[in-house]
Design a protein around this motif. Structure first.
Motif, PDB file in Angstrom:
ATOM      1  N   ILE A 148      -1.694   0.495 -12.356  1.00 29.37           N
ATOM      2  CA  ILE A 148      -2.886  -0.353 -12.343  1.00 29.37           C
ATOM      3  C   ILE A 148      -3.445  -0.504 -13.759  1.00 29.37           C
ATOM      4  O   ILE A 148      -3.864  -1.586 -14.159  1.00 29.37           O
ATOM      5  CB  ILE A 148      -3.942   0.214 -11.372  1.00 29.37           C
ATOM      6  CG1 ILE A 148      -3.472  -0.016  -9.925  1.00 29.37           C
ATOM      7  CG2 ILE A 148      -5.319  -0.420 -11.599  1.00 29.37           C
ATOM      8  CD1 ILE A 148      -4.375   0.572  -8.861  1.00 29.37           C
ATOM      9  N   LEU A 155      -1.498  -3.174 -15.241  1.00 26.69           N
ATOM     10  CA  LEU A 155      -1.884  -4.482 -14.687  1.00 26.69           C
ATOM     11  C   LEU A 155      -3.179  -4.979 -15.323  1.00 26.69           C
ATOM     12  O   LEU A 155      -3.294  -6.151 -15.699  1.00 26.69           O
ATOM     13  CB  LEU A 155      -2.082  -4.376 -13.164  1.00 26.69           C
ATOM     14  CG  LEU A 155      -0.822  -4.320 -12.305  1.00 26.69           C
ATOM     15  CD1 LEU A 155      -1.188  -4.016 -10.858  1.00 26.69           C
ATOM     16  CD2 LEU A 155      -0.061  -5.645 -12.382  1.00 26.69           C
ATOM     17  N   ASN A 172      -2.600  -6.060 -18.877  1.00 25.28           N
ATOM     18  CA  ASN A 172      -1.973  -7.392 -18.902  1.00 25.28           C
ATOM     19  C   ASN A 172      -2.989  -8.488 -18.568  1.00 25.28           C
ATOM     20  O   ASN A 172      -2.933  -9.586 -19.128  1.00 25.28           O
ATOM     21  CB  ASN A 172      -0.792  -7.458 -17.929  1.00 25.28           C
ATOM     22  CG  ASN A 172       0.449  -6.798 -18.515  1.00 25.28           C
ATOM     23  OD1 ASN A 172       0.515  -6.542 -19.724  1.00 25.28           O
ATOM     24  ND2 ASN A 172       1.440  -6.524 -17.668  1.00 25.28           N
ATOM     25  N   GLU A 173      -3.904  -8.159 -17.671  1.00 28.12           N
ATOM     26  CA  GLU A 173      -4.925  -9.153 -17.323  1.00 28.12           C
ATOM     27  C   GLU A 173      -5.802  -9.470 -18.539  1.00 28.12           C
ATOM     28  O   GLU A 173      -6.135 -10.633 -18.799  1.00 28.12           O
ATOM     29  CB  GLU A 173      -5.785  -8.631 -16.173  1.00 28.12           C
ATOM     30  CG  GLU A 173      -6.671  -9.713 -15.576  1.00 28.12           C
ATOM     31  CD  GLU A 173      -7.255  -9.279 -14.239  1.00 28.12           C
ATOM     32  OE1 GLU A 173      -7.526  -8.084 -14.042  1.00 28.12           O
ATOM     33  OE2 GLU A 173      -7.438 -10.171 -13.375  1.00 28.12           O
ATOM     34  N   ARG A 179      -2.314 -10.802 -14.033  1.00 24.48           N
ATOM     35  CA  ARG A 179      -1.765  -9.456 -13.834  1.00 24.48           C
ATOM     36  C   ARG A 179      -0.240  -9.481 -13.787  1.00 24.48           C
ATOM     37  O   ARG A 179       0.366  -9.324 -12.718  1.00 24.48           O
ATOM     38  CB  ARG A 179      -2.328  -8.836 -12.558  1.00 24.48           C
ATOM     39  CG  ARG A 179      -3.831  -8.613 -12.610  1.00 24.48           C
ATOM     40  CD  ARG A 179      -4.305  -7.814 -11.424  1.00 24.48           C
ATOM     41  NE  ARG A 179      -5.752  -7.583 -11.508  1.00 24.48           N
ATOM     42  CZ  ARG A 179      -6.435  -6.816 -10.681  1.00 24.48           C
ATOM     43  NH1 ARG A 179      -5.811  -6.203  -9.696  1.00 24.48           N
ATOM     44  NH2 ARG A 179      -7.731  -6.661 -10.827  1.00 24.48           N
ATOM     45  N   CYS A 213       3.515  -8.174 -14.071  1.00 27.53           N
ATOM     46  CA  CYS A 213       4.158  -6.912 -13.692  1.00 27.53           C
ATOM     47  C   CYS A 213       4.143  -5.951 -14.883  1.00 27.53           C
ATOM     48  O   CYS A 213       4.587  -6.310 -15.981  1.00 27.53           O
ATOM     49  CB  CYS A 213       5.597  -7.215 -13.270  1.00 27.53           C
ATOM     50  SG  CYS A 213       6.560  -5.738 -12.937  1.00 27.53           S
ATOM     51  N   PRO A 214       3.674  -4.703 -14.680  1.00 31.50           N
ATOM     52  CA  PRO A 214       3.597  -3.772 -15.805  1.00 31.50           C
ATOM     53  C   PRO A 214       4.957  -3.195 -16.207  1.00 31.50           C
ATOM     54  O   PRO A 214       5.048  -2.532 -17.234  1.00 31.50           O
ATOM     55  CB  PRO A 214       2.669  -2.672 -15.280  1.00 31.50           C
ATOM     56  CG  PRO A 214       2.789  -2.723 -13.800  1.00 31.50           C
ATOM     57  CD  PRO A 214       3.104  -4.148 -13.443  1.00 31.50           C
ATOM     58  N   CYS A 232       1.860  -9.781 -10.239  1.00 27.47           N
ATOM     59  CA  CYS A 232       1.895  -8.771  -9.171  1.00 27.47           C
ATOM     60  C   CYS A 232       0.967  -9.169  -8.018  1.00 27.47           C
ATOM     61  O   CYS A 232      -0.186  -9.511  -8.282  1.00 27.47           O
ATOM     62  CB  CYS A 232       1.462  -7.418  -9.736  1.00 27.47           C
ATOM     63  SG  CYS A 232       1.546  -6.096  -8.520  1.00 27.47           S
ATOM     64  N   CYS A 255       4.883  -9.488  -7.106  1.00 26.65           N
ATOM     65  CA  CYS A 255       5.876 -10.459  -7.580  1.00 26.65           C
ATOM     66  C   CYS A 255       6.641 -11.094  -6.415  1.00 26.65           C
ATOM     67  O   CYS A 255       6.582 -10.621  -5.279  1.00 26.65           O
ATOM     68  CB  CYS A 255       6.841  -9.781  -8.549  1.00 26.65           C
ATOM     69  SG  CYS A 255       7.956  -8.608  -7.763  1.00 26.65           S
ATOM     70  N   CYS A 309       8.680  -1.743  -9.517  1.00 23.89           N
ATOM     71  CA  CYS A 309       7.831  -0.708 -10.143  1.00 23.89           C
ATOM     72  C   CYS A 309       7.633   0.504  -9.251  1.00 23.89           C
ATOM     73  O   CYS A 309       7.026   1.479  -9.682  1.00 23.89           O
ATOM     74  CB  CYS A 309       6.433  -1.268 -10.400  1.00 23.89           C
ATOM     75  SG  CYS A 309       6.357  -2.584 -11.594  1.00 23.89           S
TER      76      CYS A 309
END
Lengths: 176, 176, 176
Positions: free
Chosen positions: C40, C43, C46-47, C53, C55-56, C72, C74, C89
């Motif tokens: 999280i 995520l 990335n946001e 968000r 995919c990490p 995500c 995905c 993940c």
């Protein structure tokens, strides 16, 4: 196989879970909580015995592939709620029952005799090649559309409540 | 018919229930709780008066079959949220409104005049027999598919949020 | 662009929200809460960085239209849960993993290389006019029907749990 006792805690947990799932999906449990918990005891006993929650009001064969249609909630629940206001066990009931405007009455067995169960599959759609495209044989169930949110489902009748937007049955239209 | 007063407790209960249903289905109530509760008072008054929750911002006829399209949530909500960011009453709003990136603005009446409402049914699909199979006339609404979870719905546009997996609108593709 | 730190409160809030959405839709988060919270954090980072968000566990391009399939959850999650018991993940896992009857194992990358991604669109249905009606080319995905509640979805395989009535995968049948 030995049966271990089913604790009241397990019954209560299953009751809460069943109730939440019912509400989320637009279904209703029988308002008589003690009656429901008795049915849950039967479901949990069947789960110990067979490995799946066979309907507590019917005789299970013990073979999952034969009993799949009566794993709770059974394939007949929604049609029985529609026609009789309750499923075969009266575990799930219609809004009219919870409102008190209708009483629970005996529900006849809708499950076909075993020899006829296989023929259900023959209702399945048959695709037919037409001019390079695909056309469908008669659909095994009509497809209903919620006019409020566009939810689609394939059943004999539309559901009592739209599971997505909670609109009532009269907001559904035939789509296919 | 006499009208009984509507208690604040009833309004609060209806508010909680509406809010939960909205979130579950991927919808959003107007963030102004007092504004929403005022609309709820109108809904509950209509329920007492007519027996159904007719839209509080439109004139109901009192005949359910005529008013069915404006029982809240109305048949026009989703298209109005899509185009204007809010339903006709601004009871339901888009994410852009709750985010504060868009302001609520007046929403024109999308409901067709009564004389034209019947023709909506003519949008319904017509099945045509072709070579022993069934082919479909033009679909009354496009069918959208969520690319994340496979959810299908039939609407003019995909929903803002997938009610099943909460993926956003841009994850939908035309399916039929 | 400056990155602001992500507070534990934000992570916890996102965790609760993700978990609720998962359960509602018939999905399951990895039972290792610390592992999930780490994902999280990725995520949320990335946001901040891209505005969505991504995919990490994958390299995002920073262009939303190119990364849409790896926002995500995905587009590959459900097929990976189906085949490997977990998404790429291991954020989302199958019931067998939460039950402890299966272990999380590495999941190979299912996302096609960029040059082949466009061809996914060619799976889309083609409508063909036949004798005044419309017939469908081959459907890009089969349509599955829950035998318990009639829910319809279009996916390679039926879901693990029906998002409407929580019936298990074996209660689904091919509908179209």
């Amino acid at each position: 196989m030995t049966f271990t006792g089913i604790s009241e805690q397990e019954v209560d947990r299953a009751y809460d879970s069943l109730k939440n799932d019912a509400l989320d999906g637009g279904y209703r449990l029988n308002p008589d909580a003690e009656f429901v918990k008795n049915l849950i005891r039967g479901l949990l006993k069947n789960e110990q015995r067979y490995g799946y929650r066979a309907c507590p009001c019917r005789l299970a064969s013990g073979k999952m592939e034969v009993d799949l249609d009566i794993v709770c909630p059974c394939d007949y629940r929604d049609s029985d709620i529609e026609e009789y206001g309750a499923c075969y066990c009266a575990l799930y009931v219609s809004e009219a029952i919870t409102d008190g405007t209708r009483k629970v009455a005996p529900v006849p067995e809708r499950r076909p005799p075993r020899s006829q169960r296989g023929t259900m599959k023959e209702r399945a759609v048959q695709t037919v090649a037409v001019g390079g495209g695909t056309t469908f044989g008669s659909l095994p169930f009509p497809v209903w559309r919620c006019k409020v949110c566009g939810y689609l489902c394939a059943r004999d009748q539309p559901p009592g409540i739209c599971p997505v937007c909670k609109a009532k049955k009269d907001r559904f239209e035939r789509f296919l």
